[in-house]
Design a protein around this motif. Structure first.
Motif, PDB file in Angstrom:
ATOM      1  N   LYS A 271     -56.109   9.691  44.338  1.00 49.00           N
ATOM      2  CA  LYS A 271     -55.566   8.339  44.220  1.00 49.00           C
ATOM      3  C   LYS A 271     -56.601   7.390  44.822  1.00 49.00           C
ATOM      4  CE  LYS A 271     -51.786   5.608  43.616  1.00 49.00           C
ATOM      5  NZ  LYS A 271     -51.405   5.115  42.292  1.00 49.00           N
ATOM      6  N   LEU A 272     -57.236   6.589  43.982  1.00 50.41           N
ATOM      7  CA  LEU A 272     -58.384   5.787  44.397  1.00 50.41           C
ATOM      8  C   LEU A 272     -57.942   4.401  44.864  1.00 50.41           C
ATOM      9  CD1 LEU A 272     -60.893   6.777  41.580  1.00 50.41           C
ATOM     10  CD2 LEU A 272     -60.977   7.459  43.989  1.00 50.41           C
ATOM     11  N   GLU A 273     -57.702   4.297  46.174  1.00 51.00           N
ATOM     12  CA  GLU A 273     -57.270   3.031  46.749  1.00 51.00           C
ATOM     13  C   GLU A 273     -58.391   2.000  46.810  1.00 51.00           C
ATOM     14  OE1 GLU A 273     -54.007   2.110  47.606  1.00 51.00           O
ATOM     15  OE2 GLU A 273     -53.763   3.875  46.334  1.00 51.00           O
ATOM     16  N   GLN A 274     -59.611   2.406  46.493  1.00 46.10           N
ATOM     17  CA  GLN A 274     -60.720   1.463  46.453  1.00 46.10           C
ATOM     18  C   GLN A 274     -60.585   0.470  45.304  1.00 46.10           C
ATOM     19  OE1 GLN A 274     -64.524   3.301  44.568  1.00 46.10           O
ATOM     20  NE2 GLN A 274     -63.531   4.982  45.641  1.00 46.10           N
ATOM     21  N   PHE A 275     -59.615   0.677  44.424  1.00 50.83           N
ATOM     22  CA  PHE A 275     -59.410  -0.260  43.321  1.00 50.83           C
ATOM     23  C   PHE A 275     -58.446  -1.384  43.682  1.00 50.83           C
ATOM     24  CE2 PHE A 275     -61.538   3.092  41.125  1.00 50.83           C
ATOM     25  CZ  PHE A 275     -62.233   2.442  40.124  1.00 50.83           C
ATOM     26  N   ASN A 276     -58.039  -1.459  44.940  1.00 48.37           N
ATOM     27  CA  ASN A 276     -57.399  -2.672  45.440  1.00 48.37           C
ATOM     28  C   ASN A 276     -58.492  -3.743  45.596  1.00 48.37           C
ATOM     29  OD1 ASN A 276     -54.497  -2.048  45.934  1.00 48.37           O
ATOM     30  ND2 ASN A 276     -55.375  -0.422  47.209  1.00 48.37           N
ATOM     31  N   PRO A 277     -58.132  -5.043  45.653  1.00 50.75           N
ATOM     32  CA  PRO A 277     -59.158  -6.098  45.634  1.00 50.75           C
ATOM     33  C   PRO A 277     -60.163  -6.039  46.763  1.00 50.75           C
ATOM     34  CG  PRO A 277     -56.960  -7.019  46.040  1.00 50.75           C
ATOM     35  CD  PRO A 277     -56.776  -5.615  45.576  1.00 50.75           C
ATOM     36  N   ASN A 278     -59.776  -5.523  47.946  1.00 48.27           N
ATOM     37  CA  ASN A 278     -60.728  -5.388  49.048  1.00 48.27           C
ATOM     38  C   ASN A 278     -61.145  -3.940  49.257  1.00 48.27           C
ATOM     39  OD1 ASN A 278     -61.666  -7.774  50.665  1.00 48.27           O
ATOM     40  ND2 ASN A 278     -59.502  -8.277  50.500  1.00 48.27           N
ATOM     41  N   PHE A 279     -60.954  -3.131  48.226  1.00 47.62           N
ATOM     42  CA  PHE A 279     -61.499  -1.775  48.163  1.00 47.62           C
ATOM     43  C   PHE A 279     -60.865  -0.787  49.135  1.00 47.62           C
ATOM     44  CE2 PHE A 279     -65.033  -4.808  47.308  1.00 47.62           C
ATOM     45  CZ  PHE A 279     -65.056  -4.664  45.923  1.00 47.62           C
ATOM     46  N   SER A 280     -59.630  -1.027  49.591  1.00 44.37           N
ATOM     47  CA  SER A 280     -58.999  -0.047  50.475  1.00 44.37           C
ATOM     48  C   SER A 280     -57.483  -0.142  50.427  1.00 44.37           C
ATOM     49  CB  SER A 280     -59.477  -0.217  51.922  1.00 44.37           C
ATOM     50  OG  SER A 280     -58.698  -1.172  52.616  1.00 44.37           O
ATOM     51  N   ILE A 281     -56.834   0.901  50.936  1.00 43.60           N
ATOM     52  CA  ILE A 281     -55.380   0.951  50.998  1.00 43.60           C
ATOM     53  C   ILE A 281     -54.818  -0.071  51.976  1.00 43.60           C
ATOM     54  CG2 ILE A 281     -55.185   2.668  52.857  1.00 43.60           C
ATOM     55  CD1 ILE A 281     -52.968   4.018  51.111  1.00 43.60           C
TER      56      ILE A 281
ATOM     57  N   THR B 241     -52.356 -11.082  33.383  1.00 42.21           N
ATOM     58  CA  THR B 241     -52.841 -12.278  34.051  1.00 42.21           C
ATOM     59  C   THR B 241     -52.068 -12.489  35.340  1.00 42.21           C
ATOM     60  OG1 THR B 241     -53.404 -13.325  31.940  1.00 42.21           O
ATOM     61  CG2 THR B 241     -53.202 -14.770  33.853  1.00 42.21           C
ATOM     62  N   VAL B 242     -52.781 -12.760  36.431  1.00 39.04           N
ATOM     63  CA  VAL B 242     -52.144 -13.009  37.723  1.00 39.04           C
ATOM     64  C   VAL B 242     -52.576 -14.372  38.230  1.00 39.04           C
ATOM     65  CG1 VAL B 242     -52.092 -10.545  38.255  1.00 39.04           C
ATOM     66  CG2 VAL B 242     -53.985 -11.938  39.084  1.00 39.04           C
ATOM     67  N   SER B 243     -51.797 -14.901  39.180  1.00 35.87           N
ATOM     68  CA  SER B 243     -52.101 -16.236  39.707  1.00 35.87           C
ATOM     69  C   SER B 243     -52.331 -16.238  41.212  1.00 35.87           C
ATOM     70  CB  SER B 243     -50.971 -17.216  39.360  1.00 35.87           C
ATOM     71  OG  SER B 243     -49.724 -16.741  39.850  1.00 35.87           O
ATOM     72  N   THR B 244     -52.061 -15.113  41.892  1.00 36.19           N
ATOM     73  CA  THR B 244     -52.331 -14.998  43.320  1.00 36.19           C
ATOM     74  C   THR B 244     -52.978 -13.648  43.602  1.00 36.19           C
ATOM     75  OG1 THR B 244     -50.110 -14.090  43.772  1.00 36.19           O
ATOM     76  CG2 THR B 244     -50.400 -16.488  43.979  1.00 36.19           C
ATOM     77  N   VAL B 245     -53.780 -13.589  44.663  1.00 33.83           N
ATOM     78  CA  VAL B 245     -54.539 -12.381  44.990  1.00 33.83           C
ATOM     79  C   VAL B 245     -53.626 -11.193  45.254  1.00 33.83           C
ATOM     80  CG1 VAL B 245     -55.998 -11.362  46.784  1.00 33.83           C
ATOM     81  CG2 VAL B 245     -56.611 -13.564  45.802  1.00 33.83           C
ATOM     82  N   ASP B 246     -52.489 -11.425  45.900  1.00 34.71           N
ATOM     83  CA  ASP B 246     -51.620 -10.296  46.255  1.00 34.71           C
ATOM     84  C   ASP B 246     -51.109  -9.550  45.034  1.00 34.71           C
ATOM     85  OD1 ASP B 246     -48.531 -11.342  45.837  1.00 34.71           O
ATOM     86  OD2 ASP B 246     -49.876 -12.970  46.395  1.00 34.71           O
ATOM     87  N   GLN B 247     -51.103 -10.203  43.863  1.00 29.77           N
ATOM     88  CA  GLN B 247     -50.654  -9.535  42.646  1.00 29.77           C
ATOM     89  C   GLN B 247     -51.658  -8.504  42.144  1.00 29.77           C
ATOM     90  OE1 GLN B 247     -49.935 -13.475  40.698  1.00 29.77           O
ATOM     91  NE2 GLN B 247     -48.001 -12.571  40.066  1.00 29.77           N
ATOM     92  N   LEU B 248     -52.843  -8.500  42.716  1.00 29.17           N
ATOM     93  CA  LEU B 248     -53.865  -7.519  42.358  1.00 29.17           C
ATOM     94  C   LEU B 248     -53.751  -6.235  43.166  1.00 29.17           C
ATOM     95  CD1 LEU B 248     -56.937  -9.944  42.234  1.00 29.17           C
ATOM     96  CD2 LEU B 248     -55.716  -8.991  40.275  1.00 29.17           C
ATOM     97  N   ILE B 249     -52.858  -6.219  44.151  1.00 30.91           N
ATOM     98  CA  ILE B 249     -52.735  -5.084  45.063  1.00 30.91           C
ATOM     99  C   ILE B 249     -51.796  -4.027  44.491  1.00 30.91           C
ATOM    100  CG2 ILE B 249     -51.977  -4.380  47.367  1.00 30.91           C
ATOM    101  CD1 ILE B 249     -52.791  -7.174  48.341  1.00 30.91           C
ATOM    102  N   GLY B 250     -52.212  -2.768  44.563  1.00 25.40           N
ATOM    103  CA  GLY B 250     -51.361  -1.664  44.140  1.00 25.40           C
ATOM    104  C   GLY B 250     -51.652  -1.190  42.727  1.00 25.40           C
TER     105      GLY B 250
END
Length: 334
Positions: free
Chosen positions: A33-43, A3-12
């Motif tokens: 290494k699929l960087e598209q799985f970051n929240p905005n779909f890119s590295i 569980t996260v509380s801010t968007v930046d915690q979804l990065i990486g």
């Protein structure tokens, strides 16, 4: 469940895909290494976070302040997301190659957009965009330019943070897009510090001037420059490789149809380079950093009408393989 509380915690912490495909040589391994799985779909989510966190830490950016950046798409999306989450205003400077999808993406997070319509003397838009950024900085005292091209905080973040995600994969070579020199330059230095035996190949689109060849316009966006950014140090890499629009776009279509992976144009450049690297006799395994998703390009090179308009003839697997199989020598460093 995490569980996260801010968007930046979804990065990486993006996943790694082991590709099984006829284009991968027998008994060799290709990991993506699929960087598209970051929240905005890119590295660029990683780059944006590193730059903004450092700007807040050093006081260069104050809460509620203004950030300005020149971007062809992905970094602008990432900064726009963080502007909504972390409380700053963003002005994105783009050029006519940007998609309507990207423009709507910026605006949905509340960012302002400036479009530069006139190319520079070489026919590109990057230097024209930078000139507009500098004008905006003069008009808005106190605004902060993240400057992905020359800001050393960019590669330093990837060297200290992103590179750690590659230490669990002792492959022979890691391949990435040279771009501004930020993410892959930093990753390469970080990897060398831990695994000096791993080689790195930086790749770019044919037409870009980053590797020292004359600039000419190309179709792909999200990579390439008409100059070499300060963050780009070619000594950070063991090999350099350029890939044509046609090869990258054709490979993206092949991989989408055969595997269900929808890759962006820069990912097509990286993957083609990685497949070439696997043709070297002394390379058994490669990690390719796929920077973004094809979701950003559905109205561009995944669109049949766009391909016809731009006169892009898609190559077959056999034609791609013929090009790749021409490279079977032992690699030598640049």
């Amino acid at each position: 469940m995490r569980t996260v509380s801010t968007v930046d915690q979804l990065i990486g912490n993006t996943p790694v895909f082991s590709l099984t495909h006829p284009l991968v040589p027998e008994n060799k391994k290709l990991y993506i290494k699929l960087e598209q799985f970051n929240p905005n779909f890119s590295i660029k989510d990683r780059t944006a976070l590193g730059l903004i966190k450092k700007a807040f830490e050093t006081g260069k950016l104050q809460p509620g302040g203004t950030v300005i950046e020149s971007t062809s798409g992905n970094l602008g999306k990432s900064l726009a997301m963080l502007s909504a989450s972390m409380g700053f205003h963003l002005i994105v400077v783009v050029d006519p190659k940007v998609s309507r999808n990207s423009l709507n993406w910026f605006k949905s997070f509340g960012a302002s957009v400036e479009v530069v319509d006139t190319p520079d003397s070489l026919g590109g838009y990057q230097t024209a965009r930078i000139a507009r950024v500098k004008e905006l900085l003069e008009e808005r005292p106190g605004a902060y330019w993240t400057n992905q091209y020359d800001n050393p905080d960019n590669p330093l973040y990837h060297e200290s943070v992103t590179a750690k995600e590659f230490t669990q994969f002792p492959v022979d070579m890691i391949v990435g897009s040279v771009s501004t020199g930020g993410h892959f330059g930093g990753v390469s230095r970080g990897i060398r510090a831990i695994h000096p035996e791993i080689r790195t190949m930086a790749c770019d689109v044919t037409g870009s001037a980053i590797f020292g060849t004359p600039f000419h316009p190309y179709l792909l966006n999200g990579l390439g420059l008409s100059w070499r950014a300060d963050n780009t140090n070619l000594e950070d890499f063991d090999l350099l490789n350029s890939v044509t629009d046609q090869n990258a776009i054709s490979l993206c279509h092949i991989i989408a149809r055969d595997t269900g992976l929808l890759l962006g144009g820069s990912s097509g450049v990286v993957l083609f380079s990685a497949l070439k690297a696997l043709r070297y006799k002394n390379v058994e395994s490669v990690m390719a950093i796929a920077p973004d998703s094809g979701i950003n390009y559905l109205e561009q090179f995944y669109d049949d009408e766009w391909l016809i308009e731009k006169k892009v003839q898609l190559l077959t697997i056999e034609q791609i393989k013929e090009q790749l199989d021409a490279h079977v020598d032992t690699y030598t460093s640049v």
